[in-house]
Design an enzyme around this catalytic site. Structure first.
Site, mmCIF file in Angstrom:
data_model
loop_
_atom_site.group_PDB
_atom_site.id
_atom_site.type_symbol
_atom_site.label_atom_id
_atom_site.label_comp_id
_atom_site.label_asym_id
_atom_site.label_seq_id
_atom_site.Cartn_x
_atom_site.Cartn_y
_atom_site.Cartn_z
ATOM 1 N N LYS A 16 0.850 -1.185 0.000
ATOM 2 C CA LYS A 16 0.000 0.000 0.000
ATOM 3 C C LYS A 16 0.891 1.241 0.000
ATOM 4 C CE LYS A 16 -4.503 0.871 0.213
ATOM 5 N NZ LYS A 16 -5.436 0.223 -0.741
ATOM 6 N N THR A 61 -3.721 -5.243 0.544
ATOM 7 C CA THR A 61 -3.137 -3.915 0.739
ATOM 8 C C THR A 61 -4.026 -3.075 1.642
ATOM 9 O OG1 THR A 61 -4.165 -2.942 -1.232
ATOM 10 C CG2 THR A 61 -2.036 -4.035 -1.518
ATOM 11 N N HIS A 249 21.815 26.145 -9.884
ATOM 12 C CA HIS A 249 22.695 27.148 -10.474
ATOM 13 C C HIS A 249 22.159 28.570 -10.288
ATOM 14 C CE1 HIS A 249 25.186 24.107 -12.278
ATOM 15 N NE2 HIS A 249 24.155 23.572 -12.905
#
Length: 284
Positions: A16, A61, A249
């Site tokens: 799950k 699940t 950057h």
């Protein structure tokens, strides 16, 4: 030739994903909020479910999701590493066909505002715990942090790199250095259950930040090594640290056409593409 003769199930895992559970401890005047995102998975003898649709060995699940909520009520939610271990043990107990339980926990920190019951999200970073618990073996535990954004305005250089026909980057002895840290620190054998997880986490995070801030960087790679080494020096319970550092950057903006100089004051931030520096530091 039938599929059964020509193919085999060589690996399987199911579970799950992203169970969002928030636990409130009201036992003291200052309430405590634990805000978690939990993912569970089981590996083991589940082949018949895949090949024949035979679910007789499967812990659903949905039951895994309910285990997370049930244990949050029964045991409370302390450190995510300890909660992951409790969930993994329960799943292995409930599912005899499982050989390994895997539990990943993300924790979103909240800070008290005062009055005992008001909170604000504590920064952007996310605390992480990742556990694999074999039925007949040693727990493998990692802690860590995601989305930890850091920046330094000096003490960063970059020069001496390879130069060839596609190289356009100028060397510099002064640059703004920023990154979003993803870190995973791996516990040493035997330390997963005995360690003070709160102390490990606090010490590792403090070491990361101190090393980034105090290190004179000649390259983000060098900074990665310094940060990982600092974590291992600070916490003997840990065997290794893996870091992923995207270079966020910041380039100096050319203001000359406006008649203005730019002595490392005004930058433009690019979000992509970016350099991605990764490495693992381990004890010898």
């Amino acid at each position: 030739m039938s599929h059964e003769q020509s193919h085999e199930l060589s690996w399987n895992q199911y579970g799950k994903a992203e169970v969002r559970v928030v636990h409130v401890d009201r036992s003291e005047p200052q309430h405590v909020v634990r805000d978690l995102n939990v993912t569970t998975a089981l590996r083991g003898d589940f082949g018949p479910a895949y090949t024949d649709g035979d679910n007789s060995r499967v812990l659903t699940t949905d039951a895994q999701k309910n285990t997370v909520f049930g244990l949050a009520r029964e045991t409370g939610v302390g450190e995510p590493e300890a909660f992951a271990l409790a969930v993994a043990r329960q799943l292995l107990s409930a599912c005899p066909s499982a050989d390994v339980a895997r539990v990943e926990v993300e924790q979103y920190p909240w800070s008290a505002l005062g009055g005992g019951h008001a909170f604000s999200r504590a920064g952007s970073h996310v605390v992480v715990a990742e556990l694999e618990l074999p039925r007949d073996g040693e727990a493998q535990l990692s802690g860590g942090v995601d989305e930890l954004v850091v920046l330094k305005t000096t003490d960063s250089e970059y020069h001496g790199f390879v130069k060839e026909r596609f190289t356009t980057l100028a060397e510099t002895d002064e640059r703004l250095l920023a990154t979003q840290v993803t870190a995973r620190w791996r516990y040493a054998t035997g330390a997963a259950e005995s360690a003070d997880h709160a102390a490990v986490k606090a010490g590792a995070l403090a070491a990361l930040l101190e090393a980034f801030g105090g290190h004179h960087s000649l390259a983000l790679q060098q900074t990665l090594h310094a940060m990982g080494s600092a974590v291992l020096d600070a916490r003997p319970e840990l065997a290794g640290v893996t870091l992923s550092l995207p270079n966020k950057h910041h380039f100096l903006q050319d203001l000359s056409r406006f008649g203005l100089d730019n002595p490392n004051a005004v930058y433009h931030a690019d979000d992509r593409p970016y350099g991605l520096i990764e490495g693992t530091i381990t004890r010898r």
